[in-house]
Design an enzyme around this catalytic site. Structure first.
Site, short mmCIF file in Angstrom:
data_model
loop_
_atom_site.label_atom_id
_atom_site.label_comp_id
_atom_site.label_asym_id
_atom_site.label_seq_id
_atom_site.Cartn_x
_atom_site.Cartn_y
_atom_site.Cartn_z
N SER A 118 0.82 -1.22 0.00
CA SER A 118 0.00 0.00 0.00
C SER A 118 0.85 1.27 0.00
O SER A 118 1.82 1.38 0.77
CB SER A 118 -0.91 0.01 1.24
OG SER A 118 -1.55 1.26 1.33
N SER A 155 -0.57 4.12 0.78
CA SER A 155 -1.27 5.07 1.67
C SER A 155 -0.34 5.67 2.73
O SER A 155 -0.41 6.89 2.97
CB SER A 155 -2.47 4.39 2.34
OG SER A 155 -3.48 4.19 1.39
N THR A 183 -8.30 -1.58 3.69
CA THR A 183 -8.25 -2.06 2.32
C THR A 183 -8.61 -3.54 2.24
O THR A 183 -9.01 -4.14 3.25
CB THR A 183 -6.88 -1.71 1.67
OG1 THR A 183 -6.94 -2.00 0.28
CG2 THR A 183 -5.72 -2.48 2.30
N LYS A 230 -13.09 -4.46 3.93
CA LYS A 230 -14.00 -3.30 3.89
C LYS A 230 -15.41 -3.63 4.41
O LYS A 230 -16.04 -2.80 5.04
CB LYS A 230 -14.07 -2.73 2.46
CG LYS A 230 -12.73 -2.09 2.04
CD LYS A 230 -12.82 -1.44 0.67
CE LYS A 230 -11.43 -1.03 0.21
NZ LYS A 230 -11.43 -0.32 -1.08
N ASP A 287 -13.81 5.90 -1.24
CA ASP A 287 -13.51 5.41 -2.60
C ASP A 287 -14.48 6.04 -3.61
O ASP A 287 -14.08 6.46 -4.70
CB ASP A 287 -13.66 3.88 -2.69
CG ASP A 287 -12.52 3.15 -2.00
OD1 ASP A 287 -11.39 3.68 -1.99
OD2 ASP A 287 -12.76 2.04 -1.48
N GLY A 301 -17.82 -4.92 -14.46
CA GLY A 301 -17.54 -5.55 -13.17
C GLY A 301 -18.66 -5.26 -12.18
O GLY A 301 -19.37 -4.24 -12.32
N ALA A 302 -18.83 -6.17 -11.20
CA ALA A 302 -19.94 -6.03 -10.27
C ALA A 302 -19.50 -6.34 -8.83
O ALA A 302 -20.29 -6.79 -8.01
CB ALA A 302 -21.07 -6.97 -10.69
N GLY A 303 -18.22 -6.06 -8.52
CA GLY A 303 -17.70 -6.33 -7.17
C GLY A 303 -17.85 -5.12 -6.27
O GLY A 303 -18.71 -4.25 -6.49
N GLY A 304 -17.01 -5.05 -5.24
CA GLY A 304 -17.10 -4.01 -4.22
C GLY A 304 -16.93 -2.60 -4.80
O GLY A 304 -17.67 -1.68 -4.43
N GLY A 342 -6.39 4.55 -12.32
CA GLY A 342 -7.01 4.78 -11.02
C GLY A 342 -6.17 5.57 -10.03
O GLY A 342 -6.52 5.67 -8.85
#
Ligand code: NDP
Length: 266
Positions: A18, A20, A63, A67, A103, A124-127, A232
Site C-alpha cells: 500500500s 497510503s 483495504t 471493507k 472510494d 464488473g460487479a464487485g465491491g 485509477g
C-alpha cells in the site's frame, strides 16, 4: 504529560504494497501536523475494533479484504457508506468508531475533471462497482453494469440498475466507461470480450480503469480508439485526501492536502 500526537494506519491483508502511508505521511510532513501514519497487517477482521483501540489509533483506512468487516465493526456509519455497506475510512470520534467510504467520492472527483457526466457504464460487479454505482445513483447519473457472470448482477438489478452479462449484452451509448474488474491487474486480459469492449469504446466519450500505475490492455484499447482516458491513480489520491480531511475534521484545505499527497505519485 500525555502525548497529544495522533497515530493513523492502514489495515489490510496484504498491506505491504500500500502507498497510503507514503501519501498520508507526505501530507503530515507538509502540513506539519506532528502526527504519523503506519501500516498494520490485520489477519482477523473480527479483531478490527479491538486492534484499533489497542493501538490507540485516531483513524484508519481499510483495504482489501476487510471493507465489509469494517462496516460491521463501526459504531456509526456516515454518508454514502450506508448504501455501499463497505468502509475504507474509520475515524475515532468521542470514543466511537465512525465509518465512511471515500472510494466513491474519490472516484467521482477524478471523473469530474473530464466534464459533465450524464451516463456511466461499469464493467464488473464487485465491491468497487457497488461503491461507484451508489454515488452515480445519488448524483442522478444513469448507470449500467456489465459483468462476466450473473451472480453479482442480482444486487444491482434489485436496486433498479440496467444490467447485462456478456451473453445478454446489447449496444448502447454512455458518457463514461469504467473498468472496475481486476482483469489486467496481474495479467494482460481485457475485462470483457474484445468485440464488447470495441462496441463500448465506440459509444463512449471517456474511459477510466480503476487499476493504477499500469497501462492495462483496457487503457491501451481506449487510447487506440482515441478515447480520453486515465488510470485509477487519481481515485487513489482523492480517496486519501478525503480520508485525511475526515481524520482532521475538515481543518485543512483539500487543495493543500492534495498538493502534498501528490508527491507520493512522482
Ligand atoms: P472484487 O473482487 O469485489 O470484484 C471483481 C469483479 O471483477 C467481479 O465482478 C468479477 O466478475 C470481475 N472479474 C474479475 N476478474 C475478471 C476477468 N478476468 N474478466 C472479467 N471480469 C473479471 O474486486 P474489487 O471491486 O474490490 O476491486 C476491483 C479492482 O479495483 C482491483 O483491480 C483493485 O485494485 C481496484 N481498486 C482500485 C482503487 C483505487 O483507488 N484506484 C480502489 C479500490 C479498488 P465475476 O462476478 O464474474 O467473478
Amino acid at each position: 504529560m500525555p502525548s497529544k500526537r495522533k497515530l493513523f494506519a492502514i489495515f489490510g491483508n496484504p498491506v505491504s504494497h500500500s502507498i497510503s502511508p507514503l501519501m498520508h505521511n507526505y501530507a503530515h510532513k507538509g502540513l506539519q501536523t506532528g502526527d504519523c501514519y503506519t501500516r498494520y497487517l490485520l489477519e482477523d477482521p473480527d479483531r478490527l475494533k479491538e486492534t484499533f483501540l489497542k493501538l490507540k489509533l485516531s483513524g484508519v483506512n481499510v483495504t482489501v479484504p476487510h471493507k465489509e468487516a469494517a462496516f460491521r465493526a463501526c459504531d456509526e456509519v456516515g454518508g454514502i457508506a450506508q448504501q455501499i455497506e463497505a468502509i475504507n475510512t474509520i475515524v475515532l470520534e468521542d470514543g466511537k468508531l465512525i465509518g465512511y467510504n471515500t472510494d466513491a467520492p474519490g472516484f467521482f472527483k477524478s471523473a469530474e475533471s473530464f466534464g459533465k457526466i450524464n451516463s456511466v457504464t461499469i464493467l464488473g460487479a464487485g465491491g468497487t462497482a457497488k461503491a461507484l454505482a451508489a454515488i452515480f445513483k445519488e448524483k442522478g447519473i444513469k448507470t449500467t453494469i456489465i459483468n462476466r457472470s450473473q451472480g453479482r448482477l442480482d444486487y444491482f438489478h434489485e436496486r433498479g440498475f440496467q444490467t447485462y452479462t456478456w451473453e445478454s449484452f446489447k449496444p448502447f451509448a454512455s458518457d463514461l466507461l469504467v473498468n472496475t474488474t481486476s482483469a489486467g491487474l496481474q495479467d494482460e486480459s481485457l475485462p470483457a470480450p474484445k468485440e464488447i469492449i470495441s462496441t463500448l469504446l465506440e459509444n463512449t466519450k471517456y474511459a477510466i480503469d480503476v487499476i493504477y500505475n499500469k497501462n492495462t490492455p483496457f487503457l491501451q484499447m481506449a487510447k487506440a480508439f482515441g478515447v480520453p482516458c486515465k488510470d485509477g491513480s487519481e481515485m487513489l489520491l482523492y480517496q486519501g485526501v478525503i480520508a485525511f480531511d475526515l481524520f482532521y475534521g475538515h481543518c485543512y484545505a483539500q487543495e493543500e492536502i492534495t498538493r502534498f499527497m501528490k508527491k507520493a505519485f512522482i
